[in-house]
Structures are given as C-alpha cells and as structure tokens.
Design an enzyme around this catalytic site. Structure first.
Site, PDB file in Angstrom:
ATOM      1  N   GLU A  94      49.656  30.579  34.907  1.00 52.36           N
ATOM      2  CA  GLU A  94      50.364  31.819  35.205  1.00 52.36           C
ATOM      3  C   GLU A  94      51.029  31.740  36.580  1.00 52.36           C
ATOM      4  OE1 GLU A  94      47.552  34.999  34.364  1.00 52.36           O
ATOM      5  OE2 GLU A  94      48.549  36.274  35.821  1.00 52.36           O
ATOM      6  N   CYS A 114      39.528  27.475  37.420  1.00 49.59           N
ATOM      7  CA  CYS A 114      39.002  27.339  38.782  1.00 49.59           C
ATOM      8  C   CYS A 114      37.493  27.168  38.691  1.00 49.59           C
ATOM      9  CB  CYS A 114      39.325  28.601  39.582  1.00 49.59           C
ATOM     10  SG  CYS A 114      38.803  28.524  41.310  1.00 49.59           S
ATOM     11  N   CYS A 121      36.820  37.577  40.253  1.00 50.01           N
ATOM     12  CA  CYS A 121      38.088  36.918  39.911  1.00 50.01           C
ATOM     13  C   CYS A 121      38.102  36.456  38.466  1.00 50.01           C
ATOM     14  CB  CYS A 121      38.305  35.740  40.854  1.00 50.01           C
ATOM     15  SG  CYS A 121      39.847  34.875  40.539  1.00 50.01           S
ATOM     16  N   GLY A 161      43.157  29.049  40.688  1.00 52.51           N
ATOM     17  CA  GLY A 161      42.782  27.763  41.270  1.00 52.51           C
ATOM     18  C   GLY A 161      42.527  27.841  42.758  1.00 52.51           C
ATOM     19  N   GLU A 162      41.823  26.829  43.252  1.00 49.07           N
ATOM     20  CA  GLU A 162      41.554  26.718  44.682  1.00 49.07           C
ATOM     21  C   GLU A 162      42.400  25.552  45.211  1.00 49.07           C
ATOM     22  OE1 GLU A 162      40.184  28.127  47.369  1.00 49.07           O
ATOM     23  OE2 GLU A 162      40.822  26.290  48.363  1.00 49.07           O
ATOM     24  N   SER A 193      46.355  30.010  50.320  1.00 44.98           N
ATOM     25  CA  SER A 193      45.147  30.842  50.391  1.00 44.98           C
ATOM     26  C   SER A 193      43.941  30.051  49.888  1.00 44.98           C
ATOM     27  CB  SER A 193      45.360  32.085  49.528  1.00 44.98           C
ATOM     28  OG  SER A 193      44.185  32.859  49.477  1.00 44.98           O
ATOM     29  N   SER A 216      40.224  33.762  52.242  1.00 43.19           N
ATOM     30  CA  SER A 216      39.598  34.837  51.479  1.00 43.19           C
ATOM     31  C   SER A 216      38.225  35.086  52.071  1.00 43.19           C
ATOM     32  CB  SER A 216      39.473  34.421  50.013  1.00 43.19           C
ATOM     33  OG  SER A 216      40.746  34.189  49.501  1.00 43.19           O
ATOM     34  N   LEU A 217      38.143  36.107  52.918  1.00 50.17           N
ATOM     35  CA  LEU A 217      36.898  36.364  53.630  1.00 50.17           C
ATOM     36  C   LEU A 217      36.022  37.336  52.840  1.00 50.17           C
ATOM     37  CD1 LEU A 217      35.813  35.209  56.251  1.00 50.17           C
ATOM     38  CD2 LEU A 217      36.691  37.202  57.439  1.00 50.17           C
ATOM     39  N   HIS A 218      36.563  38.510  52.592  1.00 45.30           N
ATOM     40  CA  HIS A 218      35.959  39.499  51.676  1.00 45.30           C
ATOM     41  C   HIS A 218      34.598  40.053  52.095  1.00 45.30           C
ATOM     42  CE1 HIS A 218      39.282  38.427  49.244  1.00 45.30           C
ATOM     43  NE2 HIS A 218      38.761  37.436  48.575  1.00 45.30           N
ATOM     44  N   CYS A 335      44.468  38.650  38.762  1.00 42.45           N
ATOM     45  CA  CYS A 335      44.826  37.231  38.724  1.00 42.45           C
ATOM     46  C   CYS A 335      44.147  36.533  37.558  1.00 42.45           C
ATOM     47  CB  CYS A 335      44.375  36.525  40.001  1.00 42.45           C
ATOM     48  SG  CYS A 335      44.640  37.478  41.470  1.00 42.45           S
TER      49      CYS A 335
HETATM   50  N1  SAH Z   1      41.400  30.191  45.513  1.00 44.58           N
HETATM   51  C1  SAH Z   1      42.214  30.765  46.529  1.00 44.58           C
HETATM   52  C2  SAH Z   1      43.503  31.385  46.061  1.00 44.58           C
HETATM   53  C3  SAH Z   1      43.503  32.197  44.804  1.00 44.58           C
HETATM   54  S1  SAH Z   1      43.163  33.901  44.757  1.00 44.58           S
HETATM   55  C4  SAH Z   1      41.409  31.762  47.334  1.00 44.58           C
HETATM   56  O1  SAH Z   1      40.265  32.002  47.016  1.00 44.58           O
HETATM   57  O2  SAH Z   1      41.926  32.257  48.318  1.00 44.58           O
HETATM   58  C5  SAH Z   1      44.157  34.795  45.859  1.00 44.58           C
HETATM   59  C6  SAH Z   1      43.416  35.969  46.473  1.00 44.58           C
HETATM   60  O3  SAH Z   1      43.140  36.996  45.493  1.00 44.58           O
HETATM   61  C7  SAH Z   1      42.071  35.578  47.042  1.00 44.58           C
HETATM   62  O4  SAH Z   1      41.881  36.239  48.256  1.00 44.58           O
HETATM   63  C8  SAH Z   1      41.113  36.100  45.990  1.00 44.58           C
HETATM   64  O5  SAH Z   1      39.826  36.253  46.506  1.00 44.58           O
HETATM   65  C9  SAH Z   1      41.778  37.377  45.582  1.00 44.58           C
HETATM   66  N2  SAH Z   1      41.364  37.911  44.271  1.00 44.58           N
HETATM   67  C10 SAH Z   1      41.039  37.258  43.152  1.00 44.58           C
HETATM   68  N3  SAH Z   1      40.715  38.103  42.170  1.00 44.58           N
HETATM   69  C11 SAH Z   1      40.885  39.342  42.675  1.00 44.58           C
HETATM   70  C12 SAH Z   1      40.691  40.644  42.151  1.00 44.58           C
HETATM   71  N4  SAH Z   1      40.290  40.837  40.898  1.00 44.58           N
HETATM   72  N5  SAH Z   1      40.943  41.679  42.974  1.00 44.58           N
HETATM   73  C13 SAH Z   1      41.356  41.496  44.247  1.00 44.58           C
HETATM   74  N6  SAH Z   1      41.536  40.298  44.793  1.00 44.58           N
HETATM   75  C14 SAH Z   1      41.296  39.224  44.030  1.00 44.58           C
END
Ligand code: SAH
Length: 346
Positions: A94, A114, A121, A161-162, A193, A216-218, A335
C-alpha cells in the site's frame, strides 16, 4: 529458468560494470540509467538510442521490475489517493499520495508486512512477508507520478514495514531516489520513520544524509512503551534518545518524535510532563497522532480535548508540537488495513 537481474536496483556505477561485462561501452550505462530513472520507461524496447542488439542482450540478463496498480482510491475531501500495488510473488502493498500546496507527498511501504509487532498497528498483524527491493521502493513513486501526470516532491517512509529492518535496500533506495542523474528528489524532502532500531540509527547517522529521522516514541516511560511496542524490550527510551542526539550531531537534522495518543494508555498530563523532561535539550519536533483504531485491537483514540491538552502542555516547555492532520478521511483505514482487506478478498 534463469533468474533475471533487477536492473532498476543498480546504481550508475554498478550498472556500468554490468554493461562492461556484456562487452559494451560504459557510457551506455548512463543512457540506460536515464531511461529507467528519468524517463521511467517499463520496457527495453522504449530505449530508442540503444541498438536492437543490446536491447536483446539486456532483456536476456535483466528485468525491469514494475509494480502493477490493482486499486486506486481517491478521497473526495482532499484528493488523497491510496494505491494498492501487486508485487512480484503476488502479495499486495500500500502507498499513499497526499496533495499539499507545497507539492505532492508520497508515503511508501518498505516491507510487505512487518515483524515489529506494535500493538496498535495493522501492518504487523500477519508478520513479515518479505523485504521490498530498491526497485520496488522506487516504483511506488514512479507509478504514482505516472498515474497523476505530476512529479512527486516529498517522500515519507511511513507505510507498512520497518525501514531500518530493511536497511540495505532502503539506503540503496535513498541513494537512487536522490541521485541528480536520476529521480533527483532532495534529501531534505525525505523523512524516514523508525520504531527505534538503535544500532541502525547510528549506522544511518554515519552516512550523513540530510533526510529527517522520525522516531516512533509513543510513550514517556519504558514500561508503557513495552506494552505498546515489543521493540522496547530490546532498546530503552534512553538508548533511543542517545541515538537521536548522535543523529543530530552527525547530520545537523532536527529529529521528529511521533507520539500516537491512545486513550487511557499514554495521553495524560503527567505523561506530557515526563516526555518533555526526557526530550529536553534535543533539537526536535513532536508530532501527535490520535491513534487510528484497528478492529483487531481495542485501542481507543484520545478525545480532542486530551489531544489539545497534551499539545499545550508540551508547548509550555517550548517544545515544537503539531497534531497530525488526518488526510483522506473518507478512504482511510489505519496503516495497512486496506492491504489486509485486499489480501483477504483474494
Ligand atoms: N515502522 C516505522 C514506520 C511505519 S508506521 C515506525 O515504526 O516508525 C508510521 C507511524 O504510524 C509510526 O509512528 C507508527 O507507530 C504509527 N502508527 C501505526 N499504526 C498506527 C495507528 N493505528 N494509529 C496511529 N499511528 C499508527
């Protein structure tokens, strides 16, 4: 049958060597490279300044790998387009095109599936299918340019993907897409990212590219982060932040921190305070993303109020914060969700 080499994944230097091995003059490689990465042709027969004889030799040795668009969804609200592409081997990936005043931005996938396992995710629900080749990373952009008849100016590696788990192909792609003899997209217009693969962040820093690194800290503490992201069992927040400081030292590029807000998990003022304290002194920008709920998990998006309060609290510490604008709401799915549905339907 002989395995054909993937000609679009070679840089100019490598292509020169390949062409010489076919007994041809190296300047031919420059011509072929231009056909592939500037004119973006999909067959050897379109390379009209190359002799028929060489075109035949090329098609005996190489394939021009392309992606087949199987579906395009267009948002009636803002023109955002979601593309599903079939890759060699049959699975689907995608990509998303977002149209801004400053240009066309494309979000590409770096792997089919991934293996990072982030809890919120959709891309990771079925694990990793395979890494995407440099040509397949380029093709997501080339095909979208053909579809809209316009150039793409910005790229974000934020699809499925990462990227740092597919390090060699992704860095090769970065070299090819920014090559002034090829697609010539500015490094500064590219954001990668990552969920935070520390050794790979350090390796990337040493390439001294001018791309933006998004992390991606979160979460603001390791315990919460481990609940959301299995990778946090491997690297602590402190280790990730140290790698960010190093990335800035080596490249001079401001870091972006992504923080997806999940109601009741990571969205309180206490957590905003703790986040602010931890990233203090890092030249950075925080991007808040109200989590996009996926049906396989019961995460709930933080309310508008909580998102705004979180933002204001960070701003109190003079931190630069944005809330991610939701694009293409009418065609949206978190995503990777579209991909999952398309693959189930087959
Ligand atoms: N693997 C990489 C890039 C892909 S995801 C990473 O982890 O950064 C891109 C961003 O979207 C990341 O910050 C991921 O954590 C976030 N993400 C994935 N699924 C999500 C969701 N359902 N809601 C909000 N953010 C999401």
């Amino acid at each position: 049958m002989k395995e054909l080499k993937d000609i679009k994944s070679y840089n100019l230097k490598e292509l020169k060597e390949e062409i010489q091995q076919l007994g041809e003059k190296p300047f031919r490689a420059g011509q072929i490279y231009k056909w592939l990465h500037v004119d973006k042709v999909e067959t050897f027969d379109e390379m009209t300044n190359i002799s028929k004889d060489l075109r035949q030799k090329l098609s005996d040795e190489f394939e021009i790998r392309t992606l087949e668009p199987v579906k395009v969804l267009i948002s009636k609200i803002d023109g955002t387009r979601k593309y599903l592409f079939r890759i060699k081997g049959g699975t689907i990936i995608e990509s998303v095109l977002m149209r801004y005043h400053h240009g066309n931005s494309v979000c590409i996938s770096t792997q089919s599936g991934c293996r990072m396992g982030c809890r919120f995710c959709a891309s990771t629900l079925n694990g990793l299918d395979r890494n995407l080749e440099p040509s397949e990373l380029l093709e997501q952009i080339y095909q979208i340019e053909k579809n809209i008849g316009e150039k793409v100016s910005n790229i974000v590696l934020m699809g499925s993907g990462e990227p740092l788990d597919n390090y060699d192909n992704v860095t090769k792609f970065l070299e090819l897409i920014t090559d002034e003899n090829g697609a010539n997209i500015s490094q500064r217009n590219i954001t990668l990212s990552t969920c935070g693969l520390v050794p790979k962040i350090n390796e990337l820093a040493m390439k001294h590219l001018q791309i933006t690194l998004a992390i991606s800290l979160h979460a603001s503490d390791d315990e919460t982060r481990r609940k959301l992201m299995p990778i946090a069992n491997k690297y602590t927040i402190d280790e990730v932040l140290e790698a960010c400081r190093n990335y800035f030292k080596e490249t001079g590029r401001r870091i972006t921190f992504e923080y997806s807000l999940v109601a009741g998990e990571n969205d309180t003022i206490v957590e905003a305070d703790r986040l602010a304290a931890r990233i203090k002194g890092i030249n950075c920008h925080v991007n808040l993303i109200p989590v996009n709920p996926i049906k396989e998990r019961n995460f709930v998006q933080s309310g508008k109020r909580a998102v705004l309060d979180f933002k204001r609290r960070l701003e109190k510490y003079k931190i630069n914060v944005t809330i991610r604008r939701e694009m293409g709401r009418d065609i949206n799915g978190a995503c990777g969700q579209l991909r999952n549905e398309a693959m189930k339907g087959e």
